[in-house]
Design a protein around this motif. Sequence first.
Motif, PDB file in Angstrom:
ATOM      1  N   LEU A  13      89.964  56.396 112.816  1.00  0.00           N
ATOM      2  CA  LEU A  13      90.729  56.984 113.066  1.00  0.00           C
ATOM      3  C   LEU A  13      91.528  56.333 114.237  1.00  0.00           C
ATOM      4  N   ALA A  14      92.648  56.275 114.684  1.00  0.00           N
ATOM      5  CA  ALA A  14      93.440  56.151 115.428  1.00  0.00           C
ATOM      6  C   ALA A  14      94.321  56.887 115.755  1.00  0.00           C
ATOM      7  N   PRO A  16      97.439  57.472 116.643  1.00  0.00           N
ATOM      8  CA  PRO A  16      98.888  57.490 116.738  1.00  0.00           C
ATOM      9  C   PRO A  16      99.054  57.983 115.271  1.00  0.00           C
ATOM     10  N   GLN A  17      97.969  57.687 114.425  1.00  0.00           N
ATOM     11  CA  GLN A  17      98.200  58.084 112.862  1.00  0.00           C
ATOM     12  C   GLN A  17      97.768  59.708 112.828  1.00  0.00           C
ATOM     13  N   ILE A  18      97.106  60.119 113.199  1.00  0.00           N
ATOM     14  CA  ILE A  18      97.644  61.750 113.721  1.00  0.00           C
ATOM     15  C   ILE A  18      98.734  62.109 114.457  1.00  0.00           C
ATOM     16  N   ILE A  25      90.722  55.550 119.730  1.00  0.00           N
ATOM     17  CA  ILE A  25      89.691  55.531 117.957  1.00  0.00           C
ATOM     18  C   ILE A  25      88.499  55.667 118.253  1.00  0.00           C
ATOM     19  N   GLU A  72      91.789  48.476 102.757  1.00  0.00           N
ATOM     20  CA  GLU A  72      91.721  49.437 104.446  1.00  0.00           C
ATOM     21  C   GLU A  72      92.328  50.475 103.898  1.00  0.00           C
ATOM     22  N   CYS A  74      93.944  54.878 104.099  1.00  0.00           N
ATOM     23  CA  CYS A  74      94.367  54.934 105.188  1.00  0.00           C
ATOM     24  C   CYS A  74      94.134  56.907 105.488  1.00  0.00           C
ATOM     25  N   ARG A  76      95.783  58.796 105.948  1.00  0.00           N
ATOM     26  CA  ARG A  76      97.532  59.639 106.137  1.00  0.00           C
ATOM     27  C   ARG A  76      97.558  60.058 104.942  1.00  0.00           C
TER      28      ARG A  76
END
Length: 76
Positions: A13-14, A16-18, A25, A72, A74, A76
């Motif tokens: 998880l990075a 910016p994804q949340i 990361i 890949e 995700c 989110r």
Amino acid sequence: MVKVMRKAPGVGLAAPQIGVPLRIIVLEDTKEYISYAPKDEIKVQERRPFDLLVIINPKLQKKSNRTAVFFEGCLR
């Protein structure tokens, strides 16, 4: 971030994804997560379990010209 990644569940998880505007990361792959994947896929991806890894301000550096194409997911 670790709680979000594990709850999903996911292996990475990075920030910016949340919605966190930081260069962080978190990564972790377990025997359990790997066991859900098809054996031929595990072999091709050279997937191995690893402990929690937190990377702050990462810089990507190309190591070779080798490429691979995989699905890949995700979180989110």
